[in-house]
Design a protein around this motif. Structure first.
Motif, PDB file in Angstrom:
ATOM      1  N   PHE A   1       2.637  20.944  -9.624  1.00 10.80           N
ATOM      2  CA  PHE A   1       3.886  20.282 -10.152  1.00 10.80           C
ATOM      3  C   PHE A   1       3.528  19.498 -11.531  1.00 10.80           C
ATOM      4  O   PHE A   1       2.742  18.875 -11.530  1.00 10.80           O
ATOM      5  CB  PHE A   1       4.627  19.183  -9.146  1.00 10.80           C
ATOM      6  N   SER A   2       4.812  19.614 -12.328  1.00 11.38           N
ATOM      7  CA  SER A   2       4.364  18.870 -13.874  1.00 11.38           C
ATOM      8  C   SER A   2       5.135  17.439 -13.701  1.00 11.38           C
ATOM      9  O   SER A   2       4.625  16.624 -14.294  1.00 11.38           O
ATOM     10  CB  SER A   2       5.093  19.633 -15.112  1.00 11.38           C
ATOM     11  N   LYS A   3       5.968  17.435 -12.700  1.00 13.00           N
ATOM     12  CA  LYS A   3       6.590  15.871 -12.535  1.00 13.00           C
ATOM     13  C   LYS A   3       6.673  15.937 -10.936  1.00 13.00           C
ATOM     14  O   LYS A   3       7.104  16.860 -10.413  1.00 13.00           O
ATOM     15  CB  LYS A   3       7.948  16.124 -13.169  1.00 13.00           C
ATOM     16  N   ARG A   4       6.350  14.725 -10.392  1.00 15.08           N
ATOM     17  CA  ARG A   4       6.806  14.336  -8.898  1.00 15.08           C
ATOM     18  C   ARG A   4       7.164  12.951  -8.949  1.00 15.08           C
ATOM     19  O   ARG A   4       7.017  11.969  -9.632  1.00 15.08           O
ATOM     20  CB  ARG A   4       5.195  14.420  -8.315  1.00 15.08           C
ATOM     21  N   LYS A   5       8.253  12.914  -7.922  1.00 15.48           N
ATOM     22  CA  LYS A   5       8.796  11.313  -7.699  1.00 15.48           C
ATOM     23  C   LYS A   5       9.021  11.598  -6.130  1.00 15.48           C
ATOM     24  O   LYS A   5       9.738  12.288  -5.551  1.00 15.48           O
ATOM     25  CB  LYS A   5      10.029  11.224  -8.406  1.00 15.48           C
TER      26      LYS A   5
ATOM     27  N   ALA B   1      10.468  17.250  -7.490  1.00 11.11           N
ATOM     28  CA  ALA B   1       9.337  17.763  -8.333  1.00 11.11           C
ATOM     29  C   ALA B   1       9.845  18.653  -9.384  1.00 11.11           C
ATOM     30  O   ALA B   1      10.967  19.302  -9.261  1.00 11.11           O
ATOM     31  CB  ALA B   1       8.298  18.251  -7.470  1.00 11.11           C
ATOM     32  N   THR B   2       9.260  19.132 -10.376  1.00  6.72           N
ATOM     33  CA  THR B   2       9.244  20.169 -11.237  1.00  6.72           C
ATOM     34  C   THR B   2       7.992  21.230 -11.095  1.00  6.72           C
ATOM     35  O   THR B   2       6.755  20.633 -11.248  1.00  6.72           O
ATOM     36  CB  THR B   2       9.371  19.847 -12.688  1.00  6.72           C
ATOM     37  N   PHE B   3       8.395  22.231 -10.708  1.00 14.42           N
ATOM     38  CA  PHE B   3       7.236  23.450 -10.591  1.00 14.42           C
ATOM     39  C   PHE B   3       6.646  23.679 -12.138  1.00 14.42           C
ATOM     40  O   PHE B   3       7.099  23.836 -13.173  1.00 14.42           O
ATOM     41  CB  PHE B   3       7.672  24.599 -10.266  1.00 14.42           C
ATOM     42  N   ARG B   4       5.318  23.578 -12.055  1.00 13.93           N
ATOM     43  CA  ARG B   4       4.561  23.456 -13.521  1.00 13.93           C
ATOM     44  C   ARG B   4       4.699  24.817 -13.802  1.00 13.93           C
ATOM     45  O   ARG B   4       4.840  25.290 -15.119  1.00 13.93           O
ATOM     46  CB  ARG B   4       3.048  23.416 -13.270  1.00 13.93           C
ATOM     47  N   GLU B   5       4.813  25.927 -13.318  1.00 15.35           N
ATOM     48  CA  GLU B   5       4.618  27.419 -13.560  1.00 15.35           C
ATOM     49  C   GLU B   5       5.831  27.829 -14.310  1.00 15.35           C
ATOM     50  O   GLU B   5       5.972  28.697 -15.373  1.00 15.35           O
ATOM     51  CB  GLU B   5       4.522  28.340 -12.408  1.00 15.35           C
ATOM     52  N   ASP B   6       7.147  27.322 -13.770  1.00 12.66           N
ATOM     53  CA  ASP B   6       8.296  27.947 -14.251  1.00 12.66           C
ATOM     54  C   ASP B   6       9.285  26.861 -14.611  1.00 12.66           C
ATOM     55  O   ASP B   6      10.510  27.150 -15.223  1.00 12.66           O
ATOM     56  CB  ASP B   6       9.034  28.982 -13.462  1.00 12.66           C
ATOM     57  N   GLY B   7       9.104  25.412 -14.414  1.00 14.46           N
ATOM     58  CA  GLY B   7      10.003  24.373 -14.735  1.00 14.46           C
ATOM     59  C   GLY B   7      11.135  24.521 -13.927  1.00 14.46           C
ATOM     60  O   GLY B   7      11.991  23.630 -14.096  1.00 14.46           O
ATOM     61  N   GLU B   8      11.140  25.168 -12.602  1.00 23.24           N
ATOM     62  CA  GLU B   8      12.173  25.094 -11.678  1.00 23.24           C
ATOM     63  C   GLU B   8      12.147  23.646 -11.019  1.00 23.24           C
ATOM     64  O   GLU B   8      11.015  23.079 -10.455  1.00 23.24           O
ATOM     65  CB  GLU B   8      12.095  26.101 -10.748  1.00 23.24           C
ATOM     66  N   ALA B   9      13.109  23.139 -10.674  1.00 23.70           N
ATOM     67  CA  ALA B   9      13.252  21.831  -9.899  1.00 23.70           C
ATOM     68  C   ALA B   9      13.257  22.113  -8.281  1.00 23.70           C
ATOM     69  O   ALA B   9      13.729  23.170  -7.941  1.00 23.70           O
ATOM     70  CB  ALA B   9      14.534  21.053 -10.121  1.00 23.70           C
ATOM     71  N   LEU B  10      12.613  21.103  -7.575  1.00 21.24           N
ATOM     72  CA  LEU B  10      12.355  21.289  -6.213  1.00 21.24           C
ATOM     73  C   LEU B  10      12.741  19.760  -5.561  1.00 21.24           C
ATOM     74  O   LEU B  10      12.445  18.592  -6.227  1.00 21.24           O
ATOM     75  CB  LEU B  10      10.982  21.339  -5.625  1.00 21.24           C
ATOM     76  N   GLU B  11      13.854  19.874  -4.577  1.00 16.90           N
ATOM     77  CA  GLU B  11      14.112  18.609  -3.792  1.00 16.90           C
ATOM     78  C   GLU B  11      13.848  18.931  -2.346  1.00 16.90           C
ATOM     79  O   GLU B  11      14.408  19.846  -1.849  1.00 16.90           O
ATOM     80  CB  GLU B  11      15.478  18.179  -4.031  1.00 16.90           C
ATOM     81  N   THR B  12      13.114  18.069  -1.837  1.00 10.63           N
ATOM     82  CA  THR B  12      12.850  18.246  -0.203  1.00 10.63           C
ATOM     83  C   THR B  12      13.109  16.801   0.240  1.00 10.63           C
ATOM     84  O   THR B  12      12.660  15.784  -0.237  1.00 10.63           O
ATOM     85  CB  THR B  12      11.510  18.690   0.125  1.00 10.63           C
TER      86      THR B  12
ATOM     87  N   VAL C   1       0.716  -1.180   0.062  1.00  9.59           N
ATOM     88  CA  VAL C   1      -0.022   0.027   0.053  1.00  9.59           C
ATOM     89  C   VAL C   1       0.908   1.362  -0.150  1.00  9.59           C
ATOM     90  O   VAL C   1       0.460   2.318  -0.734  1.00  9.59           O
ATOM     91  CB  VAL C   1      -1.070   0.038   1.228  1.00  9.59           C
ATOM     92  N   ILE C   2       1.947   1.206   0.814  1.00 10.63           N
ATOM     93  CA  ILE C   2       2.880   2.374   0.750  1.00 10.63           C
ATOM     94  C   ILE C   2       3.386   2.548  -0.547  1.00 10.63           C
ATOM     95  O   ILE C   2       3.563   3.788  -0.913  1.00 10.63           O
ATOM     96  CB  ILE C   2       3.911   1.952   1.925  1.00 10.63           C
ATOM     97  N   ASN C   3       3.835   1.622  -1.089  1.00 11.43           N
ATOM     98  CA  ASN C   3       4.223   1.483  -2.754  1.00 11.43           C
ATOM     99  C   ASN C   3       3.137   2.320  -3.468  1.00 11.43           C
ATOM    100  O   ASN C   3       3.456   3.023  -4.562  1.00 11.43           O
ATOM    101  CB  ASN C   3       4.924   0.610  -3.065  1.00 11.43           C
ATOM    102  N   LYS C   4       1.936   1.852  -3.346  1.00 17.15           N
ATOM    103  CA  LYS C   4       0.869   2.440  -4.163  1.00 17.15           C
ATOM    104  C   LYS C   4       0.928   3.982  -3.904  1.00 17.15           C
ATOM    105  O   LYS C   4       0.544   4.870  -4.844  1.00 17.15           O
ATOM    106  CB  LYS C   4      -0.585   1.640  -4.089  1.00 17.15           C
ATOM    107  N   TYR C   5       1.026   4.284  -2.547  1.00 16.79           N
ATOM    108  CA  TYR C   5       0.936   5.805  -2.156  1.00 16.79           C
ATOM    109  C   TYR C   5       1.995   6.485  -2.748  1.00 16.79           C
ATOM    110  O   TYR C   5       1.642   7.656  -3.494  1.00 16.79           O
ATOM    111  CB  TYR C   5       1.268   5.802  -0.748  1.00 16.79           C
ATOM    112  N   LEU C   6       3.297   5.866  -3.010  1.00 19.77           N
ATOM    113  CA  LEU C   6       4.350   6.801  -3.554  1.00 19.77           C
ATOM    114  C   LEU C   6       3.926   6.886  -4.942  1.00 19.77           C
ATOM    115  O   LEU C   6       4.153   7.978  -5.474  1.00 19.77           O
ATOM    116  CB  LEU C   6       5.522   5.879  -3.679  1.00 19.77           C
ATOM    117  N   LYS C   7       3.297   5.904  -5.712  1.00 23.18           N
ATOM    118  CA  LYS C   7       2.919   6.015  -6.992  1.00 23.18           C
ATOM    119  C   LYS C   7       1.895   6.951  -7.196  1.00 23.18           C
ATOM    120  O   LYS C   7       1.616   7.703  -8.103  1.00 23.18           O
ATOM    121  CB  LYS C   7       2.513   4.664  -7.802  1.00 23.18           C
TER     122      LYS C   7
END
Length: 144
Positions: A68-72, A98-109, A13-19
């Motif tokens: 976000f346009s991309k998330r991992k 992730a990648t912000f949808r608005e400006d394409g800037e990358a985010l890592e937290t 279930v956790i793996n499905k949550y990540l997905k």
């Protein structure tokens, strides 16, 4: 043996949550793992959602899908799981890219998360509560 089976089911279930975070556009993934109850809750740095409808709208759609346009979301290290009959608690650390949808800037937290599950007859283990936060701070006069 039974406890180990439960833990493997919860890890699935956790793996499905990540997905479900990565594929936030497809809310059906999240619906498979969350209780649709008005009593579920999700505490995160941008809000505190009560009920599946708020979680879906405010977290999955407005935060994950629309910002976000991309998330991992990836686990970092092991998952700790304790089962108590039909209730289970999981704790883990994660990294979010992730990648912000608005400006394409990358985010890592990076952060940590606890999840509470309830075992149901129809859907098996489902999420009823999530609480996530940033990594702990250890500097002098921090974290109060």
């Amino acid at each position: 043996m039974n406890k180990e089976i439960n833990k493997n089911e919860i890890k699935a279930v956790i793996n499905k949550y990540l997905k479900s975070i990565e594929k936030a556009e497809d809310i059906h993934l999240a619906e498979e793992i969350w209780s649709n109850s008005s009593e579920v809750s999700f505490i995160h740095p941008r809000g505190h959602e009560h009920g599946w409808e708020e979680i879906k709208q405010n977290f999955y759609f407005e935060t994950m899908r629309d910002m976000f346009s991309k998330r991992k979301l990836q686990l970092v290290g092991d998952v700790s799981i304790q089962t108590y009959g039909e209730i289970a608690i999981a704790e883990f650390y994660w990294k979010f890219n992730a990648t912000f949808r608005e400006d394409g800037e990358a985010l890592e937290t990076k952060g940590r998360e606890s999840q509470v599950f309830h075992k149901t007859k129809n859907k098996g283990w489902i999420l009823v509560h999530v609480h996530y936060s940033n990594m702990p701070v250890t500097g002098e006069r921090e974290g109060f």
